[in-house]
Design a protein around this motif. Structure first.
Motif, mmCIF file in Angstrom:
data_model
loop_
_atom_site.group_PDB
_atom_site.id
_atom_site.type_symbol
_atom_site.label_atom_id
_atom_site.label_comp_id
_atom_site.label_asym_id
_atom_site.label_seq_id
_atom_site.Cartn_x
_atom_site.Cartn_y
_atom_site.Cartn_z
ATOM 1 N N MET A 62 11.785 -21.824 -14.663
ATOM 2 C CA MET A 62 13.181 -21.787 -14.188
ATOM 3 C C MET A 62 13.342 -20.611 -13.246
ATOM 4 N N PRO A 63 14.450 -20.602 -12.491
ATOM 5 C CA PRO A 63 14.714 -19.426 -11.648
ATOM 6 C C PRO A 63 14.951 -18.206 -12.533
ATOM 7 N N ARG A 64 14.654 -17.030 -11.983
ATOM 8 C CA ARG A 64 14.907 -15.802 -12.733
ATOM 9 C C ARG A 64 16.411 -15.561 -12.778
ATOM 10 N N PRO A 65 16.998 -15.345 -13.971
ATOM 11 C CA PRO A 65 18.448 -15.122 -14.040
ATOM 12 C C PRO A 65 18.816 -13.859 -13.255
ATOM 13 N N LYS A 66 19.959 -13.941 -12.583
ATOM 14 C CA LYS A 66 20.362 -12.807 -11.738
ATOM 15 C C LYS A 66 21.290 -11.857 -12.488
ATOM 16 N N GLY A 67 21.277 -10.605 -12.072
ATOM 17 C CA GLY A 67 22.247 -9.631 -12.550
ATOM 18 C C GLY A 67 22.092 -9.254 -14.010
ATOM 19 N N THR A 68 20.914 -9.476 -14.562
ATOM 20 C CA THR A 68 20.710 -9.132 -15.968
ATOM 21 C C THR A 68 19.522 -8.190 -16.040
ATOM 22 N N THR A 69 19.648 -7.134 -16.781
ATOM 23 C CA THR A 69 18.546 -6.184 -16.818
ATOM 24 C C THR A 69 17.921 -6.044 -18.201
ATOM 25 N N SER A 70 18.762 -5.988 -19.232
ATOM 26 C CA SER A 70 18.163 -5.711 -20.543
ATOM 27 C C SER A 70 17.331 -6.893 -21.018
ATOM 28 N N ARG A 71 16.301 -6.586 -21.739
ATOM 29 C CA ARG A 71 15.359 -7.571 -22.227
ATOM 30 C C ARG A 71 16.061 -8.646 -23.057
ATOM 31 N N ALA A 72 16.917 -8.187 -23.966
ATOM 32 C CA ALA A 72 17.596 -9.128 -24.856
ATOM 33 C C ALA A 72 18.524 -10.046 -24.064
ATOM 34 N N LYS A 73 19.246 -9.479 -23.081
ATOM 35 C CA LYS A 73 20.159 -10.274 -22.258
ATOM 36 C C LYS A 73 19.382 -11.306 -21.433
ATOM 37 N N LEU A 74 18.224 -10.886 -20.921
ATOM 38 C CA LEU A 74 17.401 -11.815 -20.142
ATOM 39 C C LEU A 74 16.959 -13.000 -20.998
ATOM 40 N N ARG A 75 16.559 -12.700 -22.210
ATOM 41 C CA ARG A 75 16.125 -13.784 -23.100
ATOM 42 C C ARG A 75 17.270 -14.756 -23.354
ATOM 43 N N GLU A 76 18.463 -14.191 -23.575
ATOM 44 C CA GLU A 76 19.642 -15.053 -23.792
ATOM 45 C C GLU A 76 19.924 -15.899 -22.557
ATOM 46 N N ALA A 77 19.867 -15.248 -21.380
ATOM 47 C CA ALA A 77 20.186 -15.965 -20.132
ATOM 48 C C ALA A 77 19.188 -17.096 -19.901
ATOM 49 N N ILE A 78 17.913 -16.825 -20.160
ATOM 50 C CA ILE A 78 16.874 -17.851 -19.990
ATOM 51 C C ILE A 78 17.131 -19.019 -20.944
ATOM 52 N N GLU A 79 17.489 -18.700 -22.175
ATOM 53 C CA GLU A 79 17.720 -19.745 -23.171
ATOM 54 C C GLU A 79 18.937 -20.595 -22.777
ATOM 55 N N ALA A 80 19.972 -19.927 -22.223
ATOM 56 C CA ALA A 80 21.162 -20.669 -21.781
ATOM 57 C C ALA A 80 20.793 -21.611 -20.626
ATOM 58 N N GLN A 81 19.994 -21.132 -19.683
ATOM 59 C CA GLN A 81 19.544 -21.981 -18.569
ATOM 60 C C GLN A 81 18.756 -23.173 -19.094
ATOM 61 N N ARG A 82 17.911 -22.910 -20.083
ATOM 62 C CA ARG A 82 17.075 -23.975 -20.623
ATOM 63 C C ARG A 82 17.949 -25.081 -21.219
ATOM 64 N N HIS A 83 19.005 -24.673 -21.937
ATOM 65 C CA HIS A 83 19.868 -25.686 -22.542
ATOM 66 C C HIS A 83 20.641 -26.483 -21.480
ATOM 67 N N GLU A 84 21.029 -25.826 -20.387
ATOM 68 C CA GLU A 84 21.671 -26.571 -19.285
ATOM 69 C C GLU A 84 20.726 -27.655 -18.764
#
Ligand SMILES: [Zn+2]
Length: 407
Positions: free
Chosen positions: A107-129
């Motif tokens: 998937m594309p790299r989520p933008k505007g997110t820096t912390s590791r935990a936030k990135l994991r959440e953002a990736i998981e949200a993209q995956r569900h979309e």
């Protein structure tokens, strides 16, 4: 389907039927027998051309592993060890809702997110979309024009899911698509090592099914830890049968599209849906222009053609154009080895070469360059630079020189 609408048994339309992998009967028999005997290796790599059906096959394996009929020890249907298609597990899996079948993809790299935990959440949200998109069309191509990867955060998510026991079933299946897009993780060696350990010694409940259209681009550490299974191109007749039976295409048109798809049945499906739109014409015309520019031999022709492509961002039709270019080159190869009858459209490439002789060696070099360009499409290469390099290499090959920029 609307409530109360009659089901036509001759024309499968349910999500589950559409999800059945087409034309891979041999492979299914082998895998099914291995599952029935409890001998399926826990780390698999399905490799084969783009659009050949690796996603449907990987999900078929996941359904077979999870099928209630298999788990209960009942004799497998037809003695084949495939999914029964009717148990609760099979029905949930067909809707991509099975809690213990985890489908991951670049998937594309989520933008505007820096912390590791936030990135994991953002990736998981993209995956569900994207899973929601796949529920509508299992064969959809995700993010075709974006730079994508299986980034560290995604790998950490997979690892996290694999560290927990399955929630409903006794097994958990992880399908990781385009595993060659796993980003080398020098920034996070612990994530990379943990994934490799997962592949090498999965927990007893876990199966990992990787897929790749470019196995040569896989990290060697991943390739060496998985058992390869080749998903072979489907015969043209069978691709045409898919288009007529499943999509209701007229036989003539189905055959023409099947020939273009080079045995990749789901590529044919996409072509079928776009052949009447501009997309398809554009990609075929673009392929002809690319081949003509490479054959022309002049730097000016190459420059003119490359400058039609954006220097940044939008990849637009580049991928489909390169895939059509590959079909042209295969035709050119047929002509070069006096097997024009095997070509999809020998006349067309002979018009482009203006009857001039091109050696099979030159065409093979050019095909190698197209493969590298296709790899560049999803990565950071800009389209204009990708095309400029491609045309330079192809031009050199056709002029009888060895392309110098790659080994
Ligand atoms: Zn079942």
């Amino acid at each position: 389907m609307a409530a109360g609408e009659a089901v036509n048994p001759g024309r499968p339309e349910t999500a589950a039927d559409v999800a059945e992998p087409w034309g891979q009967d041999d492979l299914r028999r082998r895998v099914g027998a291995a599952i029935a005997a409890g001998r399926l290796p826990q780390s698999l790599l399905l490799h084969g051309p783009e659009g050949v059906g690796k996603r449907p096959l990987a999900l078929w394996i996941a359904r077979a592993l999870q099928c209630g009929a298999q788990q209960s020890g009942e004799p497998p249907r037809n003695g084949e060890g495939g999914p029964c298609g009717t148990c609760r597990s099979c029905r949930m899996a067909a809707r991509l809702e099975h809690p213990d079948i985890h489908l991951h993809f670049p998937m594309p790299r989520p933008k505007g997110t820096t912390s590791r935990a936030k990135l994991r959440e953002a990736i998981e949200a993209q995956r569900h979309e994207r899973l929601a998109l796949l529920r509508d069309d299992l064969h959809a191509r995700l993010d075709p024009d974006a730079v994508t990867g299986l980034y560290v955060a995604a790998v950490e998510n997979i690892r996290g899911q694999a560290s927990r026991r399955p929630s409903m079933a006794r097994k958990a299946v992880f399908v990781v698509e385009d595993a060659d897009r796993m980003v080398p993780q020098s920034a996070s060696p612990e994530a990379a090592n943990a994934f490799l350990k997962l592949l090498e010694e999965p927990p007893d409940f876990a199966w990992i099914v990787l897929t790749s259209s470019r196995p040569e681009a896989l990290l060697p550490t991943i390739r060496s830890r998985s058992v390869p299974l080749r998903v072979a191109p489907v015969a043209t007749d069978s691709v045409a049968a898919y288009l007529t039976d499943q999509l209701g295409a007229p036989p003539d048109r189905a055959l023409a599209v099947a020939r273009r798809a080079d045995g990749a049945v789901y590529r044919a499906r996409r072509l079928m849906r776009t052949t009447e739109s501009e997309d398809s014409d554009t990609s075929e015309t673009a392929a002809d222009q690319l081949l003509a520019a490479a054959l022309d031999g002049s730097p000016a022709a190459r420059y003119r053609t490359a400058s039609r492509y954006s220097a940044r961002g939008a990849r637009g039709n580049l991928g489909p154009a390169l895939e059509d270019l590959r079909v042209r080159l295969r035709d050119l190869l047929c002509v070069a080895v006096d097997a024009a009858s095997q070509a999809h459209d020998a006349d067309r490439v002979q018009r482009l070469t203006r009857g001039g002789a091109v050696t099979d060696r030159a065409v093979l070099h050019a095909l190698g360059s197209v493969e590298r360009a296709l790899e560049g499409v999803g990565r950071n290469m800009n389209p204009q630079a990708t095309i400029a390099l491609l045309l330079q290499e192809m031009g050199a090959a056709f002029a009888g020189r060895r392309p110098g920029t790659h080994h």
